[in-house]
Scaffold this motif. Structure first.
Motif, PDB file in Angstrom:
ATOM      1  N   SER A 106       0.826  -1.204   0.000  1.00  0.00           N
ATOM      2  CA  SER A 106       0.000   0.000   0.000  1.00  0.00           C
ATOM      3  C   SER A 106       0.859   1.253   0.000  1.00  0.00           C
ATOM      4  O   SER A 106       1.903   1.327   0.652  1.00  0.00           O
ATOM      5  CB  SER A 106      -0.912   0.021   1.232  1.00  0.00           C
ATOM      6  OG  SER A 106      -1.689   1.207   1.256  1.00  0.00           O
ATOM      7  N   THR A 107       0.403   2.259  -0.737  1.00  0.00           N
ATOM      8  CA  THR A 107       1.017   3.577  -0.676  1.00  0.00           C
ATOM      9  C   THR A 107       0.449   4.337   0.527  1.00  0.00           C
ATOM     10  O   THR A 107      -0.495   3.880   1.189  1.00  0.00           O
ATOM     11  CB  THR A 107       0.731   4.374  -1.954  1.00  0.00           C
ATOM     12  OG1 THR A 107      -0.683   4.614  -2.045  1.00  0.00           O
ATOM     13  CG2 THR A 107       1.199   3.608  -3.185  1.00  0.00           C
ATOM     14  N   VAL A 136      -3.342   3.259  -2.050  1.00  0.00           N
ATOM     15  CA  VAL A 136      -3.407   2.654  -3.376  1.00  0.00           C
ATOM     16  C   VAL A 136      -2.533   1.401  -3.391  1.00  0.00           C
ATOM     17  O   VAL A 136      -1.379   1.433  -2.944  1.00  0.00           O
ATOM     18  CB  VAL A 136      -2.937   3.640  -4.459  1.00  0.00           C
ATOM     19  CG1 VAL A 136      -2.927   2.985  -5.834  1.00  0.00           C
ATOM     20  CG2 VAL A 136      -3.820   4.881  -4.461  1.00  0.00           C
ATOM     21  N   LEU A 137      -3.069   0.303  -3.914  1.00  0.00           N
ATOM     22  CA  LEU A 137      -2.295  -0.934  -4.013  1.00  0.00           C
ATOM     23  C   LEU A 137      -1.398  -0.879  -5.242  1.00  0.00           C
ATOM     24  O   LEU A 137      -1.860  -0.635  -6.358  1.00  0.00           O
ATOM     25  CB  LEU A 137      -3.222  -2.145  -4.122  1.00  0.00           C
ATOM     26  CG  LEU A 137      -4.036  -2.503  -2.880  1.00  0.00           C
ATOM     27  CD1 LEU A 137      -4.823  -3.792  -3.139  1.00  0.00           C
ATOM     28  CD2 LEU A 137      -3.165  -2.648  -1.649  1.00  0.00           C
ATOM     29  N   VAL A 138      -0.106  -1.112  -5.017  1.00  0.00           N
ATOM     30  CA  VAL A 138       0.863  -1.161  -6.104  1.00  0.00           C
ATOM     31  C   VAL A 138       1.647  -2.460  -5.994  1.00  0.00           C
ATOM     32  O   VAL A 138       1.691  -3.103  -4.939  1.00  0.00           O
ATOM     33  CB  VAL A 138       1.823   0.051  -6.078  1.00  0.00           C
ATOM     34  CG1 VAL A 138       1.058   1.345  -6.274  1.00  0.00           C
ATOM     35  CG2 VAL A 138       2.630   0.092  -4.771  1.00  0.00           C
ATOM     36  N   CYS A 188      -4.133  -3.834   3.400  1.00  0.00           N
ATOM     37  CA  CYS A 188      -4.290  -3.993   1.949  1.00  0.00           C
ATOM     38  C   CYS A 188      -5.570  -4.715   1.551  1.00  0.00           C
ATOM     39  O   CYS A 188      -6.049  -4.547   0.412  1.00  0.00           O
ATOM     40  CB  CYS A 188      -3.090  -4.770   1.382  1.00  0.00           C
ATOM     41  SG  CYS A 188      -1.499  -3.926   1.574  1.00  0.00           S
ATOM     42  N   GLU A 189      -6.118  -5.522   2.439  1.00  0.00           N
ATOM     43  CA  GLU A 189      -7.220  -6.395   2.053  1.00  0.00           C
ATOM     44  C   GLU A 189      -8.486  -5.660   1.621  1.00  0.00           C
ATOM     45  O   GLU A 189      -9.119  -6.047   0.623  1.00  0.00           O
ATOM     46  CB  GLU A 189      -7.521  -7.387   3.186  1.00  0.00           C
ATOM     47  CG  GLU A 189      -6.494  -8.490   3.328  1.00  0.00           C
ATOM     48  CD  GLU A 189      -5.169  -8.020   3.907  1.00  0.00           C
ATOM     49  OE1 GLU A 189      -4.143  -8.699   3.705  1.00  0.00           O
ATOM     50  OE2 GLU A 189      -5.152  -6.941   4.574  1.00  0.00           O
ATOM     51  N   PRO A 190      -8.928  -4.586   2.305  1.00  0.00           N
ATOM     52  CA  PRO A 190     -10.133  -3.887   1.818  1.00  0.00           C
ATOM     53  C   PRO A 190      -9.967  -3.345   0.401  1.00  0.00           C
ATOM     54  O   PRO A 190     -10.891  -3.434  -0.420  1.00  0.00           O
ATOM     55  CB  PRO A 190     -10.312  -2.753   2.836  1.00  0.00           C
ATOM     56  CG  PRO A 190      -9.678  -3.276   4.088  1.00  0.00           C
ATOM     57  CD  PRO A 190      -8.485  -4.061   3.622  1.00  0.00           C
TER      58      PRO A 190
END
Length: 344
Positions: A45-46, A50-52, A163-165
């Protein structure tokens, strides 16, 4: 998915990371064109949630962040999964800031050919990977799956950036939240997978290392180790929430030894087995599979694939998807075999 158990899946580990810097859209696209069944991004996560795709929260080894003086002060020491790390961390950057960085080869001494692409590719978001998956599935005329791993869940949860949500939201937005979606979600931790079981009907995968214990169990004082989770009672517990396990190769076939009972024991409780990680270079092969030359030279990886197929694994995490595909074709377990199995 039991009908696929006799035709092992080719899981592109961080894309075709043997040929392009890992976790880039170029690496994922090449993997699909080489015949991979699933694209495997590690997700972090940023600072703005945001997932990267990066190998771990630290980004110093996989981006050119060190060459950006504007970010020099963000290098810091932080404990992740019980280990102190001195690095730049994805969660100290916004997504927009990360987009100013470019990927570099993580293993330049072993994969010098990949270094010609250093500095070309940005850090992709998970949504971009899902968009690429959809485009390539349509273009290539076959469904390409996605196999995301949420990295260091305990760490990110403590940072207020679980990160999961975001993972669930992205999969839903792309229509990949059904039981039959071409998705596996994996983790080395257990609590996040058990929580996802109630939110997401896709298949979950418990990753299992050859040593140590899940970080979430350690954090809560649970004494169970990975070694205990591969025992029959541990596998039965995993089967309550997961569809598969992802063990380190040595847990299936120790170097120089005979196959362990892990595959048959996992199959007995309904778990598929996706072993990691297959790589062509001598450096990653057991002594018996190495060929004379440098660590970066390629060894007899086709024999290694065959041994694991013979051991009954259902999936192969690989840095070189084309090699895995050739290996499966040579033993009669390639796409033609899978089509025949699924249609029978």
């Amino acid at each position: 998915m039991a009908d696929l158990a006799t035709a092992p899946l080719v899981i592109a580990h961080r894309g075709a990371s043997g040929y392009r810097p890992e976790h880039t859209l170029a690496s994922y696209e090449l993997a699909a064109r080489m015949g991979a069944d699933y694209l495997e991004p590690d997700l972090v996560s940023t600072a703005d949630g945001v997932l990267v795709a990066r190998h771990e929260p630290g980004i110093g080894q996989t981006t050119d962040v060190a060459a950006h003086p504007e970010f020099a002060a963000r290098r810091t020491v932080r404990e992740i999964d019980g280990i102190e790390r001195d690095d730049w961390f994805a969660d100290d950057f916004t997504a927009a800031e990360l987009r100013t960085l470019r990927a570099v080869e993580r293993l330049p001494q072993l994969r010098q050919g990949n270094t010609v692409y250093d500095g070309l590719f940005p850090v992709p978001t998970f949504d971009e990977i899902l968009e690429l998956r959809a485009r390539l599935s349509a273009e290539l005329g076959r469904e390409i799956g996605v196999y995301p791993e949420t990295k260091s869940p305990t760490y990110f949860a403590r940072r207020g950036l679980a990160c999961e949500p975001a993972l669930v939201a992205s999969l839903r937005a792309h229509g990949l939240d059904r039981a039959d979606s071409p998705v596996f979600v994996q983790s080395f931790e257990t609590a996040n997978l058990r929580a996802l079981r109630t939110e997401l009907p896709v298949r979950l995968v418990q990753l299992i290392d050859a040593h140590g214990a899940p970080a979430d169990l350690v954090a809560t004082g649970d004494p169970r180790t990975y070694a205990e989770l591969v025992r029959p009672d541990g596998l039965a517990w995993i089967a309550e929430y997961a569809a598969a396990i992802g063990p380190a190769k040595s847990l299936v076939l120790p170097p120089g030894g005979a196959p362990t009972p892990l595959v048959s024991t996992a199959h007995a409780v309904g778990l598929l087995v996706h072993a990691w990680t297959f790589r062509n270079e001598n450096s990653f092969l057991p002594e018996s599979r190495r060929r004379t030359g440098r660590e970066a030279d390629h060894g007899d990886v086709l024999a290694e694939y065959r041994a694991f197929v013979d051991a009954g694994v259902d999936g192969l995490f690989t840095d070189q998807p084309d090699t895995a595909r050739v290996a499966l074709d040579l033993v009669g377990r390639g796409p033609a075999a899978r089509t025949e199995l699924v249609s029978s």
